[in-house]
Design a protein around this motif. Structure first.
Motif, PDB file in Angstrom:
ATOM      1  N   TYR A  97     -13.347  38.683 -24.941  1.00 25.47           N
ATOM      2  CA  TYR A  97     -13.237  37.681 -23.881  1.00 25.47           C
ATOM      3  C   TYR A  97     -14.545  37.630 -23.100  1.00 25.47           C
ATOM      4  O   TYR A  97     -15.396  38.502 -23.239  1.00 25.47           O
ATOM      5  N   ILE A  98     -14.665  36.585 -22.276  1.00 25.20           N
ATOM      6  CA  ILE A  98     -15.879  36.367 -21.490  1.00 25.20           C
ATOM      7  C   ILE A  98     -15.545  36.458 -20.016  1.00 25.20           C
ATOM      8  O   ILE A  98     -14.571  35.859 -19.567  1.00 25.20           O
ATOM      9  N   ASP A  99     -16.352  37.221 -19.288  1.00 28.66           N
ATOM     10  CA  ASP A  99     -16.223  37.289 -17.833  1.00 28.66           C
ATOM     11  C   ASP A  99     -17.335  36.479 -17.203  1.00 28.66           C
ATOM     12  O   ASP A  99     -18.511  36.769 -17.404  1.00 28.66           O
ATOM     13  N   LEU A 100     -16.939  35.470 -16.431  1.00 29.71           N
ATOM     14  CA  LEU A 100     -17.908  34.643 -15.721  1.00 29.71           C
ATOM     15  C   LEU A 100     -18.122  35.200 -14.321  1.00 29.71           C
ATOM     16  O   LEU A 100     -17.286  35.942 -13.814  1.00 29.71           O
ATOM     17  N   PRO A 101     -19.229  34.813 -13.664  1.00 30.15           N
ATOM     18  CA  PRO A 101     -19.341  35.126 -12.242  1.00 30.15           C
ATOM     19  C   PRO A 101     -18.166  34.471 -11.499  1.00 30.15           C
ATOM     20  O   PRO A 101     -17.567  33.518 -12.012  1.00 30.15           O
ATOM     21  N   ALA A 102     -17.847  34.939 -10.281  1.00 29.54           N
ATOM     22  CA  ALA A 102     -16.702  34.405  -9.530  1.00 29.54           C
ATOM     23  C   ALA A 102     -16.864  32.920  -9.234  1.00 29.54           C
ATOM     24  O   ALA A 102     -15.887  32.179  -9.193  1.00 29.54           O
ATOM     25  N   SER A 103     -18.111  32.468  -9.061  1.00 31.29           N
ATOM     26  CA  SER A 103     -18.328  31.045  -8.822  1.00 31.29           C
ATOM     27  C   SER A 103     -19.635  30.614  -9.477  1.00 31.29           C
ATOM     28  O   SER A 103     -20.523  31.434  -9.704  1.00 31.29           O
ATOM     29  N   VAL A 104     -19.724  29.328  -9.779  1.00 34.66           N
ATOM     30  CA  VAL A 104     -20.938  28.764 -10.368  1.00 34.66           C
ATOM     31  C   VAL A 104     -21.318  27.497  -9.609  1.00 34.66           C
ATOM     32  O   VAL A 104     -20.480  26.874  -8.970  1.00 34.66           O
ATOM     33  N   VAL A 105     -22.596  27.137  -9.699  1.00 36.56           N
ATOM     34  CA  VAL A 105     -23.068  25.903  -9.069  1.00 36.56           C
ATOM     35  C   VAL A 105     -23.210  24.850 -10.164  1.00 36.56           C
ATOM     36  O   VAL A 105     -23.892  25.064 -11.161  1.00 36.56           O
ATOM     37  N   LEU A 106     -22.524  23.716  -9.979  1.00 38.70           N
ATOM     38  CA  LEU A 106     -22.558  22.632 -10.953  1.00 38.70           C
ATOM     39  C   LEU A 106     -22.866  21.320 -10.239  1.00 38.70           C
ATOM     40  O   LEU A 106     -22.504  21.145  -9.083  1.00 38.70           O
ATOM     41  N   GLU A 107     -23.506  20.423 -10.955  1.00 32.23           N
ATOM     42  CA  GLU A 107     -23.825  19.121 -10.364  1.00 32.23           C
ATOM     43  C   GLU A 107     -22.748  18.113 -10.738  1.00 32.23           C
ATOM     44  O   GLU A 107     -22.279  18.083 -11.876  1.00 32.23           O
ATOM     45  N   ILE A 108     -22.362  17.274  -9.762  1.00 27.06           N
ATOM     46  CA  ILE A 108     -21.396  16.206 -10.027  1.00 27.06           C
ATOM     47  C   ILE A 108     -22.125  15.097 -10.794  1.00 27.06           C
ATOM     48  O   ILE A 108     -23.124  14.563 -10.326  1.00 27.06           O
ATOM     49  N   THR A 109     -21.630  14.788 -11.989  1.00 30.28           N
ATOM     50  CA  THR A 109     -22.279  13.747 -12.785  1.00 30.28           C
ATOM     51  C   THR A 109     -21.601  12.400 -12.596  1.00 30.28           C
ATOM     52  O   THR A 109     -22.203  11.360 -12.840  1.00 30.28           O
ATOM     53  N   TYR A 110     -20.326  12.409 -12.177  1.00 30.52           N
ATOM     54  CA  TYR A 110     -19.672  11.140 -11.877  1.00 30.52           C
ATOM     55  C   TYR A 110     -18.530  11.347 -10.895  1.00 30.52           C
ATOM     56  O   TYR A 110     -17.710  12.246 -11.066  1.00 30.52           O
ATOM     57  N   THR A 111     -18.497  10.486  -9.888  1.00 31.56           N
ATOM     58  CA  THR A 111     -17.334  10.411  -9.012  1.00 31.56           C
ATOM     59  C   THR A 111     -17.337   9.035  -8.380  1.00 31.56           C
ATOM     60  O   THR A 111     -18.384   8.373  -8.321  1.00 31.56           O
ATOM     61  N   GLU A 112     -16.189   8.564  -7.944  1.00 33.42           N
ATOM     62  CA  GLU A 112     -16.118   7.262  -7.267  1.00 33.42           C
ATOM     63  C   GLU A 112     -17.004   7.318  -6.028  1.00 33.42           C
ATOM     64  O   GLU A 112     -17.155   8.377  -5.433  1.00 33.42           O
ATOM     65  N   PRO A 113     -17.586   6.172  -5.631  1.00 38.33           N
ATOM     66  CA  PRO A 113     -18.436   6.175  -4.431  1.00 38.33           C
ATOM     67  C   PRO A 113     -17.674   6.738  -3.229  1.00 38.33           C
ATOM     68  O   PRO A 113     -16.482   6.485  -3.064  1.00 38.33           O
ATOM     69  N   GLY A 114     -18.404   7.526  -2.416  1.00 33.54           N
ATOM     70  CA  GLY A 114     -17.770   8.184  -1.278  1.00 33.54           C
ATOM     71  C   GLY A 114     -17.557   7.247  -0.116  1.00 33.54           C
ATOM     72  O   GLY A 114     -18.196   6.215   0.001  1.00 33.54           O
ATOM     73  N   LEU A 115     -16.625   7.624   0.750  1.00 37.10           N
ATOM     74  CA  LEU A 115     -16.405   6.879   1.979  1.00 37.10           C
ATOM     75  C   LEU A 115     -17.250   7.537   3.049  1.00 37.10           C
ATOM     76  O   LEU A 115     -16.974   8.665   3.453  1.00 37.10           O
ATOM     77  N   GLN A 116     -18.317   6.872   3.479  1.00 37.08           N
ATOM     78  CA  GLN A 116     -19.221   7.468   4.458  1.00 37.08           C
ATOM     79  C   GLN A 116     -18.470   7.718   5.758  1.00 37.08           C
ATOM     80  O   GLN A 116     -17.662   6.903   6.184  1.00 37.08           O
ATOM     81  N   GLY A 117     -18.752   8.857   6.361  1.00 37.39           N
ATOM     82  CA  GLY A 117     -18.115   9.161   7.637  1.00 37.39           C
ATOM     83  C   GLY A 117     -16.745   9.794   7.483  1.00 37.39           C
ATOM     84  O   GLY A 117     -16.174  10.259   8.456  1.00 37.39           O
ATOM     85  N   ASP A 118     -16.199   9.806   6.273  1.00 37.28           N
ATOM     86  CA  ASP A 118     -14.881  10.418   6.080  1.00 37.28           C
ATOM     87  C   ASP A 118     -15.050  11.901   5.787  1.00 37.28           C
ATOM     88  O   ASP A 118     -15.258  12.302   4.665  1.00 37.28           O
ATOM     89  N   ARG A 119     -14.993  12.719   6.834  1.00 37.16           N
ATOM     90  CA  ARG A 119     -15.173  14.155   6.661  1.00 37.16           C
ATOM     91  C   ARG A 119     -13.834  14.895   6.745  1.00 37.16           C
ATOM     92  O   ARG A 119     -13.785  16.102   6.843  1.00 37.16           O
ATOM     93  N   SER A 120     -12.750  14.149   6.752  1.00 36.60           N
ATOM     94  CA  SER A 120     -11.448  14.798   6.879  1.00 36.60           C
ATOM     95  C   SER A 120     -11.148  15.578   5.606  1.00 36.60           C
ATOM     96  O   SER A 120     -11.557  15.210   4.517  1.00 36.60           O
ATOM     97  N   SER A 121     -10.440  16.676   5.743  1.00 35.78           N
ATOM     98  CA  SER A 121     -10.113  17.478   4.572  1.00 35.78           C
ATOM     99  C   SER A 121      -8.850  16.957   3.896  1.00 35.78           C
ATOM    100  O   SER A 121      -8.395  17.489   2.911  1.00 35.78           O
ATOM    101  N   ALA A 122      -8.281  15.899   4.459  1.00 36.46           N
ATOM    102  CA  ALA A 122      -7.000  15.396   3.953  1.00 36.46           C
ATOM    103  C   ALA A 122      -7.124  14.841   2.541  1.00 36.46           C
ATOM    104  O   ALA A 122      -6.283  15.117   1.696  1.00 36.46           O
ATOM    105  N   GLY A 123      -8.183  14.074   2.286  1.00 37.19           N
ATOM    106  CA  GLY A 123      -8.248  13.395   1.006  1.00 37.19           C
ATOM    107  C   GLY A 123      -9.192  14.060   0.024  1.00 37.19           C
ATOM    108  O   GLY A 123     -10.219  14.594   0.403  1.00 37.19           O
ATOM    109  N   THR A 124      -8.825  14.016  -1.245  1.00 41.78           N
ATOM    110  CA  THR A 124      -9.736  14.476  -2.287  1.00 41.78           C
ATOM    111  C   THR A 124      -9.767  13.409  -3.376  1.00 41.78           C
ATOM    112  O   THR A 124      -8.903  12.535  -3.431  1.00 41.78           O
ATOM    113  N   LYS A 125     -10.779  13.504  -4.234  1.00 35.56           N
ATOM    114  CA  LYS A 125     -10.898  12.588  -5.359  1.00 35.56           C
ATOM    115  C   LYS A 125     -11.395  13.383  -6.557  1.00 35.56           C
ATOM    116  O   LYS A 125     -11.919  14.489  -6.408  1.00 35.56           O
TER     117      LYS A 125
END
Length: 161
Positions: A97-125
Motif C-alpha cells: 500500500y501507499i502512504d501519502l502525506p496527510a495533506s497535499v497542495v493541488l491547483e483547481i483546474t476547473y470550477t464554476e465562476p465564483g460569487l465575489q464577496g460571498d465568503r460565507s461557509s454555507a455554500g460549496t461547489k
C-alpha cells in the motif's frame, strides 16, 4: 501479553494486523505456538508517472524504479502529482500500500465562476483539481487557485498562497 490462569496452560493474547487490508484482529494462542511473521519494509519513494497500466515510483535512496499496479495505488491516485513524495510499504519487494502525506497542495483546474464577496461557509461547489479528482470548495474560489486537500478524506482544508 502472556497470561497464566490458575488452571490449564499459559496462553498469549495478541493483536494482529493484516498488512494488505490493514484489518486488525485479536487472537489467542497457546504459549508454545509457533507463528510466522512477515516483514514489512517501509521506504520513501518519489512518484514519476503513470504508464497507463501502473504507477512508476523511484526509490529515494538507490534510484531504483518500481511499478505499482493501480489496484494497489487505489484512491491515492486522486492526490498524486509528479515528484510527490510517498512512503510505500513493501513485502519481499511487492508493494502492499501507499502512504501519502496527510495533506497535499493541488491547483483547481476547473470550477464554476465564483460569487465575489460571498465568503460565507454555507455554500460549496464542485471543483476539479489537477489530478482530475473532484472536491467541494467554498463558493468564492476560482480556477487556478492552489488549495490544500486532506488525502484521507478528500476534504478542502484551505487556500495556499
Amino acid at each position: 501479553y502472556k497470561r497464566q490462569p490458575g488452571k490449564g496452560g499459559a496462553f498469549v493474547r495478541t493483536k494482529l494486523k493484516n498488512v494488505v487490508s490493514g484489518k486488525v484482529v485479536d487472537r489467542t494462542y497457546n504459549a508454545g505456538a509457533k507463528i510466522d511473521i512477515e516483514n514489512v519494509d517501509r521506504r520513501d519513494f518519489t512518484y514519476l508517472y503513470n504508464d497507463g497500466e501502473s504507477f512508476v515510483f523511484m526509490d529515494a535512496t538507490d534510484y531504483d524504479q518500481i511499478n505499482v499496479p493501480a489496484t494497489v495505488v487505489g484512491d491515492a491516485a486522486n492526490f498524486l502529482l509528479e515528484n510527490q513524495q510517498v512512503t510505500i510499504a513493501l513485502n519481499n519487494g511487492n508493494p502492499l500500500y501507499i502512504d501519502l502525506p496527510a495533506s497535499v497542495v493541488l491547483e483547481i483546474t476547473y470550477t464554476e465562476p465564483g460569487l465575489q464577496g460571498d465568503r460565507s461557509s454555507a455554500g460549496t461547489k464542485a471543483a476539479t483539481v489537477e489530478t482530475g479528482y473532484e472536491i467541494q470548495v467554498p463558493l468564492f474560489l476560482e480556477t487556478g487557485t492552489k488549495v490544500k486537500v486532506d488525502t484521507r478524506t478528500g476534504d478542502y482544508l484551505g487556500r495556499v498562497n
